[in-house]
Design an enzyme around this catalytic site. Sequence first.
Site, PDB file in Angstrom:
ATOM      1  N   ASP A  43      56.266 154.309  69.094  1.00  0.00           N
ATOM      2  CA  ASP A  43      56.265 153.748  67.744  1.00  0.00           C
ATOM      3  C   ASP A  43      57.635 153.671  67.077  1.00  0.00           C
ATOM      4  O   ASP A  43      57.816 152.897  66.144  1.00  0.00           O
ATOM      5  CB  ASP A  43      55.324 154.576  66.853  1.00  0.00           C
TER       6      ASP A  43
ATOM      7  N   ALA B 151      47.869 152.751  73.478  1.00  0.00           N
ATOM      8  CA  ALA B 151      47.696 151.933  74.686  1.00  0.00           C
ATOM      9  C   ALA B 151      49.014 151.279  75.085  1.00  0.00           C
ATOM     10  O   ALA B 151      49.321 151.157  76.279  1.00  0.00           O
ATOM     11  CB  ALA B 151      46.637 150.876  74.443  1.00  0.00           C
TER      12      ALA B 151
ATOM     13  N   GLN C 257      45.246 160.991  67.919  1.00  0.00           N
ATOM     14  CA  GLN C 257      44.958 160.321  66.654  1.00  0.00           C
ATOM     15  C   GLN C 257      43.932 159.185  66.740  1.00  0.00           C
ATOM     16  O   GLN C 257      43.248 158.913  65.753  1.00  0.00           O
ATOM     17  CB  GLN C 257      46.264 159.820  66.027  1.00  0.00           C
TER      18      GLN C 257
ATOM     19  N   CYS D 219      43.862 147.289  71.089  1.00  0.00           N
ATOM     20  CA  CYS D 219      43.266 147.827  69.878  1.00  0.00           C
ATOM     21  C   CYS D 219      41.750 147.840  70.028  1.00  0.00           C
ATOM     22  O   CYS D 219      41.121 146.784  70.025  1.00  0.00           O
ATOM     23  CB  CYS D 219      43.676 146.976  68.677  1.00  0.00           C
TER      24      CYS D 219
ATOM     25  N   LYS E  37      51.938 148.856  67.398  1.00  0.00           N
ATOM     26  CA  LYS E  37      52.243 150.256  67.727  1.00  0.00           C
ATOM     27  C   LYS E  37      50.952 151.022  68.010  1.00  0.00           C
ATOM     28  O   LYS E  37      50.252 151.430  67.078  1.00  0.00           O
ATOM     29  CB  LYS E  37      53.003 150.897  66.570  1.00  0.00           C
ATOM     30  N   THR E  38      50.639 151.180  69.287  1.00  0.00           N
ATOM     31  CA  THR E  38      49.398 151.852  69.682  1.00  0.00           C
ATOM     32  C   THR E  38      49.643 152.808  70.853  1.00  0.00           C
ATOM     33  O   THR E  38      50.646 152.681  71.572  1.00  0.00           O
ATOM     34  CB  THR E  38      48.327 150.834  70.146  1.00  0.00           C
TER      35      THR E  38
ATOM     36  N   CYS F 124      48.471 151.887  65.092  1.00  0.00           N
ATOM     37  CA  CYS F 124      47.159 151.289  65.290  1.00  0.00           C
ATOM     38  C   CYS F 124      46.781 150.368  64.123  1.00  0.00           C
ATOM     39  O   CYS F 124      46.100 150.784  63.175  1.00  0.00           O
ATOM     40  CB  CYS F 124      46.068 152.334  65.498  1.00  0.00           C
TER      41      CYS F 124
ATOM     42  N   SER G 173      52.588 161.320  72.470  1.00  0.00           N
ATOM     43  CA  SER G 173      52.029 160.612  73.632  1.00  0.00           C
ATOM     44  C   SER G 173      53.141 160.139  74.570  1.00  0.00           C
ATOM     45  O   SER G 173      53.079 160.351  75.782  1.00  0.00           O
ATOM     46  CB  SER G 173      51.246 159.383  73.179  1.00  0.00           C
TER      47      SER G 173
ATOM     48  N   VAL H  43      65.027 167.162  65.297  1.00  0.00           N
ATOM     49  CA  VAL H  43      66.338 166.519  65.459  1.00  0.00           C
ATOM     50  C   VAL H  43      66.835 166.037  64.095  1.00  0.00           C
ATOM     51  O   VAL H  43      66.065 165.529  63.269  1.00  0.00           O
ATOM     52  CB  VAL H  43      66.246 165.339  66.451  1.00  0.00           C
TER      53      VAL H  43
END
Lengths: 399, 174
Positions: free
Chosen positions: A300, A311, A48, A343, A308-309, A166, A16, A83
């Site tokens: 994240d 959005a 997800q 959320c 951690k979302t 999430c 994302s 990586v």
Amino acid sequence: MANVYDVKVAIVGAGSAGISIAARLLRKNRQLHGQVLLIDPSDKHYYQPLWTLVGGGAAKVEDSVREQASLIPDGAKWLKEAVDTFLPENNTLKTKEGSTVRYDYLVVAAGVEIYWDQVKGLKETIGKNGVCSNYSYDYVQSTWENIRNFRGGTAIFTQPSTQVKCGGAPQKIMYLADDYFRQSGVREQTNIIFASGLPNIFAVKRYADTLEQVIQRKNIETKYRVELVEIDGEAKKATFEHLDTNERFTLSFDMIHVTPPMGSPAFIKKSPLADAAGWVDVDPYTLQHKTYENVFGAGDCTNLPTSKTGAAIRKQAPVVAENLLAYMNGKPLKARYDGYTSCPLVTGYNKLVLAEFDYDKNPQETFPFDQSKERMSMYIMKRNLLPIVYWNGMLKGLM
Amino acid sequence: MVQLLETEEQQEALRYFIEKLPQLKEAMESVEEKIAVVQHVINDKQSLEALFTEFEEKTAPFRLTTEHIEALATLIQLLPTLVQWLQKAEEFILFATSVINDRESMAYAIEGAKDIVPIEKGLNILKETNERFQRERDSSTVSLLRMYRLLKHPLIQDGVKYIETLLDVASKHK
């Protein structure tokens, strides 16, 4: 094949954050066309947030996946490699496949790693014996299979003490399961347990108050500060450790939805870009790396003190793009990220509490009504609108 | 004058001036050339006449007045705000275009809309009703007992109660 690449901007991770930032950079500065390299080994891209609904039988898993190649923005190149090593002193990174990428500017947006093997016995039994998880494309459908075929008994839903992507997802699937058990007439013979490593149901009081009512209404048993440490699928037993007393106890289950522990990816943890906890060490407001000025981080894998979302990433991406372009032009970094995260807490089929807040846990609500209430309109938005906004707005750098 | 030239500051300035003389000469020549060009243009009435005539011919159909010039100035002043809105509009248009061209998203939207508004379900009910009505059509008269049985149907009961409530509320607002 091992190659040497020399690019203006290297972006590690085409999830994302990575794709959204690449699209924004290319829209704002056409001179960067052909100069942005996305590095990601995955040829699939997953939406997800839909997996909660897939696990609850309210969405199709195939709607959550697209070919990565179809999402790479025009003007960006894609290196399908993983990586391995960051050498920020030399503005260079190396991949597992042996390629070397030399960059002028670097964006790290590699997401989190799921530690399936941190719970003893989990890898061996996930997807069978009543053990399921929404946190993987491969297993998400097993959640729906378990819910649909549940005939009563004990259903456990776990949440680890680590940060997860999430943070509301572990309880959302529980509310959907409760709803379905009521519809299928097995709820009376079912004991639902929410076993969480966290100290409460939700970090923001405004939404926690509503969720406490939901928990009471649905007659769900809660156990806080407990961590799932071992699972025996065949014997249908789960062992937990109390995080304050270190005491262990075992619960029998008929189905268990596991949210596995998560953390920073190993290749970031061992790199000079990481802080003591292993996350990419960025300024919480400008998202610029605290040591290496030509490095930015988003999503994240960073140490941003917020949930951690996706959005959160939607608000971080424009800040990284704007500040990176400003840095390129020798201008001050003016764009600021305030820790916004959101959320959408599904509390049942057709019910949702849309939590939105910032670093200080202050609500940052979008709509002109009380979002702490359960609403059907917000459920429709999550299920029907947000996937479209994601594929066509966020990943195109427009929203 | 001699006294003045004996001061160190003056000597330093003079030395700098002499050192820079070649560059200054070059700069002066360049300025001189440019002034000459401007003078030539001003004196070239024929060219100026043609230029202005062409400009006036081109702008004549627009009937520009001082109001237009003022409006142009206002527009320029508003540009920073307008650009922000235009950027938003551009983003929205790009988003809408992307959705329309994205077959998977369009299919997802249509499928989702069907769940929210159960049009198909409603159409199926109507279709089945019509079929059954045609099939089971009889010529018998509807008896009072049959009417009474119909009145007990929950839908009719709800409908009657709704009308009662409506009449009650309406009478209060008379």
